[in-house]
Motif scaffolding. Structure first.
Motif, PDB file in Angstrom:
ATOM      1  N   PRO A 142     -40.335  61.466  -4.644  1.00 33.79           N
ATOM      2  CA  PRO A 142     -40.325  60.054  -4.256  1.00 33.79           C
ATOM      3  C   PRO A 142     -39.266  59.238  -5.005  1.00 33.79           C
ATOM      4  O   PRO A 142     -38.824  58.215  -4.501  1.00 33.79           O
TER       5      PRO A 142
ATOM      6  N   THR B  32     -43.365  62.512 -13.314  1.00 37.35           N
ATOM      7  CA  THR B  32     -44.403  63.540 -13.408  1.00 37.35           C
ATOM      8  C   THR B  32     -45.491  63.375 -12.346  1.00 37.35           C
ATOM      9  O   THR B  32     -46.649  63.633 -12.614  1.00 37.35           O
ATOM     10  N   CYS B  33     -45.108  62.936 -11.149  1.00 37.16           N
ATOM     11  CA  CYS B  33     -46.113  62.864 -10.070  1.00 37.16           C
ATOM     12  C   CYS B  33     -46.449  64.287  -9.615  1.00 37.16           C
ATOM     13  O   CYS B  33     -47.482  64.529  -9.035  1.00 37.16           O
ATOM     14  N   ARG B  34     -45.538  65.215  -9.878  1.00 33.11           N
ATOM     15  CA  ARG B  34     -45.732  66.642  -9.663  1.00 33.11           C
ATOM     16  C   ARG B  34     -45.888  67.068  -8.197  1.00 33.11           C
ATOM     17  O   ARG B  34     -46.448  68.114  -7.899  1.00 33.11           O
ATOM     18  N   THR B  35     -45.423  66.216  -7.307  1.00 36.86           N
ATOM     19  CA  THR B  35     -45.438  66.603  -5.894  1.00 36.86           C
ATOM     20  C   THR B  35     -44.547  67.827  -5.697  1.00 36.86           C
ATOM     21  O   THR B  35     -44.892  68.754  -4.968  1.00 36.86           O
TER      22      THR B  35
ATOM     23  N   GLU C 221     -43.897  70.174  -7.777  1.00 36.65           N
ATOM     24  CA  GLU C 221     -44.557  71.362  -8.320  1.00 36.65           C
ATOM     25  C   GLU C 221     -45.587  71.922  -7.340  1.00 36.65           C
ATOM     26  O   GLU C 221     -45.724  73.137  -7.183  1.00 36.65           O
ATOM     27  N   GLU C 222     -46.306  71.016  -6.673  1.00 35.06           N
ATOM     28  CA  GLU C 222     -47.294  71.453  -5.699  1.00 35.06           C
ATOM     29  C   GLU C 222     -46.631  72.158  -4.525  1.00 35.06           C
ATOM     30  O   GLU C 222     -47.195  73.048  -3.922  1.00 35.06           O
ATOM     31  N   ARG C 223     -45.424  71.704  -4.191  1.00 35.70           N
ATOM     32  CA  ARG C 223     -44.773  72.262  -2.987  1.00 35.70           C
ATOM     33  C   ARG C 223     -43.833  73.418  -3.277  1.00 35.70           C
ATOM     34  O   ARG C 223     -43.439  74.133  -2.372  1.00 35.70           O
TER      35      ARG C 223
ATOM     36  N   GLU D 197     -42.396  69.931 -15.928  1.00 34.66           N
ATOM     37  CA  GLU D 197     -42.517  70.565 -17.242  1.00 34.66           C
ATOM     38  C   GLU D 197     -41.138  70.882 -17.819  1.00 34.66           C
ATOM     39  O   GLU D 197     -40.908  70.770 -19.013  1.00 34.66           O
TER      40      GLU D 197
ATOM     41  N   PHE E  97     -47.624  61.857 -20.972  1.00 31.25           N
ATOM     42  CA  PHE E  97     -46.493  62.791 -20.865  1.00 31.25           C
ATOM     43  C   PHE E  97     -45.258  62.378 -21.644  1.00 31.25           C
ATOM     44  O   PHE E  97     -44.583  63.210 -22.218  1.00 31.25           O
TER      45      PHE E  97
ATOM     46  N   CYS F 158     -51.176  59.784  -8.396  1.00 25.84           N
ATOM     47  CA  CYS F 158     -50.665  61.144  -8.603  1.00 25.84           C
ATOM     48  C   CYS F 158     -51.432  61.922  -9.663  1.00 25.84           C
ATOM     49  O   CYS F 158     -51.762  63.086  -9.481  1.00 25.84           O
ATOM     50  N   HIS F 159     -51.692  61.283 -10.801  1.00 27.29           N
ATOM     51  CA  HIS F 159     -52.089  62.050 -11.975  1.00 27.29           C
ATOM     52  C   HIS F 159     -53.528  62.534 -11.962  1.00 27.29           C
ATOM     53  O   HIS F 159     -53.907  63.356 -12.775  1.00 27.29           O
TER      54      HIS F 159
ATOM     55  N   LYS G 299     -52.577  66.086  -9.340  1.00 28.11           N
ATOM     56  CA  LYS G 299     -51.571  67.145  -9.428  1.00 28.11           C
ATOM     57  C   LYS G 299     -51.200  67.484 -10.854  1.00 28.11           C
ATOM     58  O   LYS G 299     -51.057  66.572 -11.657  1.00 28.11           O
TER      59      LYS G 299
ATOM     60  N   GLU H 181     -52.900  67.659  -2.024  1.00 31.52           N
ATOM     61  CA  GLU H 181     -51.898  67.098  -1.115  1.00 31.52           C
ATOM     62  C   GLU H 181     -52.455  66.051  -0.147  1.00 31.52           C
ATOM     63  O   GLU H 181     -51.879  65.007   0.018  1.00 31.52           O
TER      64      GLU H 181
ATOM     65  N   CYS I 284     -46.116  58.289  -4.503  1.00 28.15           N
ATOM     66  CA  CYS I 284     -46.006  57.681  -5.825  1.00 28.15           C
ATOM     67  C   CYS I 284     -45.602  56.198  -5.755  1.00 28.15           C
ATOM     68  O   CYS I 284     -44.836  55.789  -4.894  1.00 28.15           O
TER      69      CYS I 284
END
Lengths: 181, 298
Positions: free
Chosen positions: A56, A92-95, A97-99, A108, B47, B155-156, B159, B170, B195
């Motif tokens: 994003p 670090t929304c980590r979208t 990483e999920e995908r 990370e 983080f 988000c946090h 994920k 998702e 986000c």
């Protein structure tokens, strides 16, 4: 010195000893990153770009591209990456990483990059200020917590006093900068 | 049931967020969940603190977990950022024995010990998984059919799902299902899972504005009675940030109330808007309250 910093130093010394640096997909910088918890996954990256497509921040910015940043690490552009603001754009929304189909976590990896950047003195001012507040007060919002909010809390039947303090932080503050020993 | 609770720094401190705490205390009390605040909570070292030094940061979060362990309780938190930090402690303790040892050493110098037995739970996941829809349904006294909201999970809390052990990251629906028990329509709209840009505030403000603008245009086009947020940072971004976006992008008609997830539940449980601090939000909540009163017949 903590283990990560020690490992980083060893690698840096080795790197400095080289007269000419060759860029390769398994650069010493990538190796350095791979020593961090979860950083080891960087070796799995196939540069497909699903992270950039998902991100994003990348959607709203024309300079942040997670794939590209990882590419710079893989080919060993150590100084460029550490001096850059770009690793600080990741929220670090980590979208991604999920995908990611390969099990890589760009969040990370960038965290490891930021750690190295900080140890070498390249942290953004806003970050340094925030860290300083937490390591002094023990929490982020001591200054923001005013009498007015205490009154509002009381009006809602909540405890006026929050009981946060800096007792624990005082004990660990030194470790943040010096590591263990 | 009894749980330790760590509120995080934002929720008890920000004017527009104290309603989150008030509403959470009310609904947990209604649901017979006894809570004990973690004494003298410390920063969870989120983080960006972890970038400074991950071991010391995890020790900071582990300190609150150690306190919960002393009390013999699992740890509840309404803050998505804290939730992430706490989950990460247990994950690292299990997977990186060397880091585990170093965290132990830091804690022991402070006279603390953490075995890793505390399970941390996000409030909303706790409501769905541990309390359950059937039990929640018994406590709903106000039917809010007719309210159309946009729910933001943030988000946090979600994920990565392997770390957080949450239903699905998702396109989750668990929090929507709870709201639907009250007859509320949780609209599906573009951008609701995306986000908010909150963590870029103060670091890259221009970019934070641009991302928030997109989110608010999405919400505006979805024609909502309110946005409902789980994450405290999402709330600050959408509620306080909405004024900035309104001026900066000339969106004169933009005025979407932003409600905290437990506040909506508290309304359904029959609590008044006054008790749960709806007047402290930056974007006025009156229009939303009027509609809730009208459909709820209270």
């Amino acid at each position: 010195m903590c283990n990560f910093a020690r490992a980083a130093l060893v690698i840096k010394e080795k790197k400095d000893a080289m007269t000419r640096e060759l860029h390769s997909p398994s650069s010493s910088f990538a190796l350095e990153i791979s020593l961090f918890p979860n950083g080891e996954d960087i070796k799995k990256c196939i540069q497909c770009g699903i992270c950039s497509a998902t991100c994003p921040v990348a959607f709203a910015s024309n300079i942040f591209r997670p794939r590209k940043l990882i590419q710079w690490i893989l080919i060993g552009k150590r100084e460029e990456v550490l001096k850059s603001d770009i690793p600080w754009f990741c929220m670090t929304c980590r979208t991604c990483e999920e995908r990611c189909q390969e099990g890589v976590s760009p969040a990370e990896i960038f965290q490891a990059v930021r750690h190295l950047a900080i140890s070498e003195g390249y942290a953004p001012e806003a970050f340094k200020k925030m860290v300083d507040i937490i390591l002094t007060d023990g929490w982020m919002l001591k200054d923001a917590f005013s009498d007015f909010i205490e009154d509002d809390r009381e009006a809602l039947g909540l405890d006026r006093d929050l009981h946060w303090n800096n007792e624990f932080v005082k004990m660990v503050k030194k470790k943040y900068f010096d590591g263990e020993e | 049931m009894k749980m330790a609770i760590a509120w995080g720094c934002l929720i008890p401190t920000r004017r527009s967020l104290i309603g989150y705490e008030a509403a959470t205390r009310k609904i947990l009390d209604d649901l017979d969940v006894e809570i004990a605040d973690v004494p003298n909570e410390t920063c969870c070292a989120p983080f960006w603190m972890q970038s400074l030094d991950i071991t010391t940061s995890l020790a900071m979060a582990a300190r609150n977990l150690a306190k919960a362990e002393e009390m013999g309780l699992d740890l509840l938190t309404p803050c998505s950022g804290c939730f992430h930090s706490y989950k990460r402690v247990n994950y690292v303790l299990q997977n990186y024995p060397e880091v585990h040892e170093r965290i132990d050493r830091i804690l022991s110098k402070a006279g603390l010990n953490y075995e890793g037995k505390v399970e941390s739970k996000h409030l909303v996941d706790f409501l769905f998984t541990d309390i359950g829809l059937d039990e929640i349904k018994k406590h709903i006294s106000v039917d809010l059919s007719g309210l159309e909201i946009g729910l933001r999970y943030g988000c946090h809390m979600l994920k990565p799902h392997e770390l957080l052990n949450i239903e699905y990251s998702e396109r989750p629906v668990f929090a929507d299902l709870i709201l639907e028990l009250m007859g509320i329509t949780s609209k599906s709209y573009i951008g609701r899972y995306r986000c908010c840009g909150g963590l870029l505030r103060g670091i890259q403000d221009e970019l934070a504005d641009r991302i928030l603008h997109e989110r608010l245009v999405d919400a505006y086009n979805a024609n909502l009675d309110a946005l409902v947020t789980v994450c405290s940072l999402c709330h600050l971004q959408h509620d306080m940030g909405q004024r900035i976006i309104k001026r900066k992008y000339g969106m004169d008609n933009l005025e979407i109330p932003v409600i905290h997830y437990p506040q909506l539940l508290a309304l359904g449980f029959g609590h008044s808007p006054e008790e749960i601090g709806l007047k402290y939000h930056t974007i006025p909540t009156e229009k939303f309250i009027q509609k809730a009163m009208k459909v709820g017949g209270v």
